[in-house]
Scaffold this motif. Structure first.
Motif, mmCIF file in Angstrom:
data_model
loop_
_atom_site.group_PDB
_atom_site.id
_atom_site.type_symbol
_atom_site.label_atom_id
_atom_site.label_comp_id
_atom_site.label_asym_id
_atom_site.label_seq_id
_atom_site.Cartn_x
_atom_site.Cartn_y
_atom_site.Cartn_z
ATOM 1 N N TRP A 62 -11.892 -0.423 8.078
ATOM 2 C CA TRP A 62 -11.159 -1.413 7.281
ATOM 3 C C TRP A 62 -11.809 -2.792 7.415
ATOM 4 O O TRP A 62 -11.902 -3.540 6.460
ATOM 5 N N ARG A 63 -12.257 -3.120 8.599
ATOM 6 C CA ARG A 63 -12.847 -4.430 8.847
ATOM 7 C C ARG A 63 -14.303 -4.510 8.393
ATOM 8 O O ARG A 63 -14.754 -5.541 7.894
ATOM 9 N N ASP A 64 -15.055 -3.416 8.549
ATOM 10 C CA ASP A 64 -16.501 -3.452 8.335
ATOM 11 C C ASP A 64 -16.955 -3.129 6.914
ATOM 12 O O ASP A 64 -18.063 -3.477 6.533
ATOM 13 N N LEU A 65 -16.130 -2.441 6.136
ATOM 14 C CA LEU A 65 -16.557 -2.050 4.793
ATOM 15 C C LEU A 65 -16.115 -3.074 3.758
ATOM 16 O O LEU A 65 -14.996 -3.590 3.799
ATOM 17 N N TRP A 66 -17.015 -3.328 2.835
ATOM 18 C CA TRP A 66 -16.738 -4.207 1.700
ATOM 19 C C TRP A 66 -16.752 -3.356 0.454
ATOM 20 O O TRP A 66 -17.565 -2.434 0.325
ATOM 21 N N ILE A 67 -15.866 -3.666 -0.491
ATOM 22 C CA ILE A 67 -15.634 -2.833 -1.669
ATOM 23 C C ILE A 67 -15.927 -3.637 -2.929
ATOM 24 O O ILE A 67 -15.508 -4.786 -3.050
ATOM 25 N N LEU A 68 -16.626 -2.982 -3.875
ATOM 26 C CA LEU A 68 -16.808 -3.554 -5.213
ATOM 27 C C LEU A 68 -16.182 -2.570 -6.193
ATOM 28 O O LEU A 68 -16.746 -1.514 -6.487
ATOM 29 N N LEU A 69 -14.994 -2.917 -6.662
ATOM 30 C CA LEU A 69 -14.268 -2.052 -7.596
ATOM 31 C C LEU A 69 -14.901 -2.134 -8.980
ATOM 32 O O LEU A 69 -15.498 -3.163 -9.327
ATOM 33 N N PRO A 70 -14.782 -1.082 -9.795
ATOM 34 C CA PRO A 70 -15.347 -1.109 -11.145
ATOM 35 C C PRO A 70 -14.775 -2.277 -11.948
ATOM 36 O O PRO A 70 -13.573 -2.543 -11.910
ATOM 37 N N GLY A 71 -15.645 -2.990 -12.634
ATOM 38 C CA GLY A 71 -15.224 -4.109 -13.459
ATOM 39 C C GLY A 71 -15.083 -5.416 -12.700
ATOM 40 O O GLY A 71 -14.892 -6.460 -13.304
ATOM 41 N N GLU A 72 -15.169 -5.382 -11.386
ATOM 42 C CA GLU A 72 -15.076 -6.605 -10.577
ATOM 43 C C GLU A 72 -16.469 -7.183 -10.373
ATOM 44 O O GLU A 72 -17.469 -6.470 -10.409
ATOM 45 N N ARG A 73 -16.517 -8.483 -10.122
ATOM 46 C CA ARG A 73 -17.805 -9.147 -9.892
ATOM 47 C C ARG A 73 -18.027 -9.476 -8.429
ATOM 48 O O ARG A 73 -19.149 -9.675 -7.986
ATOM 49 N N ASN A 74 -16.935 -9.539 -7.663
ATOM 50 C CA ASN A 74 -17.028 -9.952 -6.268
ATOM 51 C C ASN A 74 -16.635 -8.823 -5.330
ATOM 52 O O ASN A 74 -15.675 -8.092 -5.587
ATOM 53 N N TRP A 75 -17.357 -8.737 -4.211
ATOM 54 C CA TRP A 75 -17.041 -7.770 -3.173
ATOM 55 C C TRP A 75 -15.812 -8.265 -2.419
ATOM 56 O O TRP A 75 -15.621 -9.466 -2.243
ATOM 57 N N ALA A 76 -14.986 -7.336 -1.964
ATOM 58 C CA ALA A 76 -13.794 -7.687 -1.190
ATOM 59 C C ALA A 76 -13.760 -6.833 0.071
ATOM 60 O O ALA A 76 -14.106 -5.647 0.040
ATOM 61 N N CYS A 77 -13.351 -7.426 1.161
ATOM 62 C CA CYS A 77 -13.214 -6.694 2.418
ATOM 63 C C CYS A 77 -12.090 -5.666 2.258
ATOM 64 O O CYS A 77 -11.039 -5.958 1.685
ATOM 65 N N ALA A 78 -12.317 -4.465 2.763
ATOM 66 C CA ALA A 78 -11.314 -3.403 2.634
ATOM 67 C C ALA A 78 -9.994 -3.818 3.275
ATOM 68 O O ALA A 78 -8.923 -3.525 2.745
ATOM 69 N N ALA A 79 -10.060 -4.525 4.396
ATOM 70 C CA ALA A 79 -8.832 -4.974 5.054
ATOM 71 C C ALA A 79 -8.057 -5.935 4.154
ATOM 72 O O ALA A 79 -6.826 -5.884 4.097
ATOM 73 N N ARG A 80 -8.759 -6.791 3.421
ATOM 74 C CA ARG A 80 -8.095 -7.737 2.521
ATOM 75 C C ARG A 80 -7.398 -6.972 1.385
ATOM 76 O O ARG A 80 -6.281 -7.293 1.017
ATOM 77 N N LEU A 81 -8.072 -5.946 0.839
ATOM 78 C CA LEU A 81 -7.461 -5.150 -0.230
ATOM 79 C C LEU A 81 -6.208 -4.436 0.280
ATOM 80 O O LEU A 81 -5.198 -4.353 -0.411
ATOM 81 N N ARG A 82 -6.284 -3.953 1.517
ATOM 82 C CA ARG A 82 -5.124 -3.280 2.112
ATOM 83 C C ARG A 82 -3.982 -4.268 2.314
ATOM 84 O O ARG A 82 -2.823 -3.954 2.037
ATOM 85 N N GLU A 83 -4.293 -5.484 2.778
ATOM 86 C CA GLU A 83 -3.260 -6.506 2.957
ATOM 87 C C GLU A 83 -2.593 -6.839 1.629
ATOM 88 O O GLU A 83 -1.381 -7.040 1.572
ATOM 89 N N GLN A 84 -3.392 -6.910 0.567
ATOM 90 C CA GLN A 84 -2.823 -7.195 -0.748
ATOM 91 C C GLN A 84 -1.856 -6.100 -1.165
ATOM 92 O O GLN A 84 -0.788 -6.368 -1.703
ATOM 93 N N LEU A 85 -2.233 -4.836 -0.909
ATOM 94 C CA LEU A 85 -1.338 -3.721 -1.231
ATOM 95 C C LEU A 85 -0.056 -3.807 -0.409
ATOM 96 O O LEU A 85 1.035 -3.597 -0.925
ATOM 97 N N ASP A 86 -0.193 -4.108 0.881
ATOM 98 C CA ASP A 86 0.974 -4.204 1.746
ATOM 99 C C ASP A 86 1.878 -5.342 1.283
ATOM 100 O O ASP A 86 3.093 -5.212 1.282
ATOM 101 N N GLY A 87 1.290 -6.454 0.870
ATOM 102 C CA GLY A 87 2.070 -7.589 0.378
ATOM 103 C C GLY A 87 2.817 -7.254 -0.890
ATOM 104 O O GLY A 87 3.955 -7.672 -1.089
ATOM 105 N N GLN A 88 2.187 -6.486 -1.759
ATOM 106 C CA GLN A 88 2.840 -6.091 -3.007
ATOM 107 C C GLN A 88 4.002 -5.160 -2.733
ATOM 108 O O GLN A 88 5.027 -5.225 -3.391
#
Length: 194
Positions: free
Chosen positions: A110-136
């Motif tokens: 979660w901490r070490d992997l960075w993700i580039l989702l289809p259609g996105e321009r910027n890489w995001a840390c997997a932990a940040r994406l998980r936090e966003q899901l948890d917040g939602q």
């Protein structure tokens, strides 16, 4: 097409189609053009409804073509979601297996992997994406729900405090009972000095 079908087409749309076919010198009749348009629309609409493929990582869904990267020891390593698998160096891996293959054991995917989702321009840390899901998932949708959530949290905190007070009270009573004179050895007693 039969006459009933042709009558269900708005006259203005039918006239526009006839004018277009005439101007473009198309060999299609209006009925053939309508048939072809409907078939293309069905085909296109069916492909849009096709299930999305990808890799489900706990609560985070990585759609097909998502790219993953990890920096380690001065190098950047990449993997990609193909179908329903993460492919790294030609083989299917889990996020944890990916970090182990790159850096060995003891890494947090979660901490070490960075993700580039289809259609996105910027890489995001997997932990940040998980936090966003948890917040939602936790975010209340209305002020009333926010107040209910706050009241519930306060109630749980007060209950925890009461349990802690009861525990301390019990420990205090137990401690006092152990120091009662009948339970003490004679040489443990201190003499009062006046």
């Amino acid at each position: 097409m039969n006459a009933a079908t042709m009558n269900s087409i708005p006259p203005a749309a039918y006239q526009a189609l006839q004018d277009y076919l005439r101007r473009s010198r198309s060999p299609l009749s209006p009925a053939e053009a309508i048939d072809r348009a409907i078939r293309q629309w069905i085909t296109h609409d069916s492909s849009a409804v096709a299930p999305i493929r990808g890799f489900q990582w706990k609560r985070l869904f990585l759609p097909e073509t998502t790219r993953l990267r990890m920096h380690y020891d001065g190098d950047t390593h990449y993997a990609k979601v193909v179908g329903e698998e993460i492919i790294f160096r030609g083989r299917a891996v889990s996020p944890r297996q990916l970090t182990i293959a790159i850096a060995g054991d003891g890494r947090n995917a979660w901490r070490d992997l960075w993700i580039l989702l289809p259609g996105e321009r910027n890489w995001a840390c997997a932990a940040r994406l998980r936090e966003q899901l948890d917040g939602q998932a936790v975010a209340p949708q209305s002020p009333a729900q926010a107040m209910t959530a706050a009241a519930k949290a306060m109630s749980e905190s007060l209950n925890a405090a009461l349990v802690l007070i009861e525990h301390v009270d019990h420990q205090t009573k137990t401690l006092v009972e152990r120091r009662a004179p009948k339970h003490r050895r004679e040489y443990d007693l201190l003499e009062d000095i006046h």
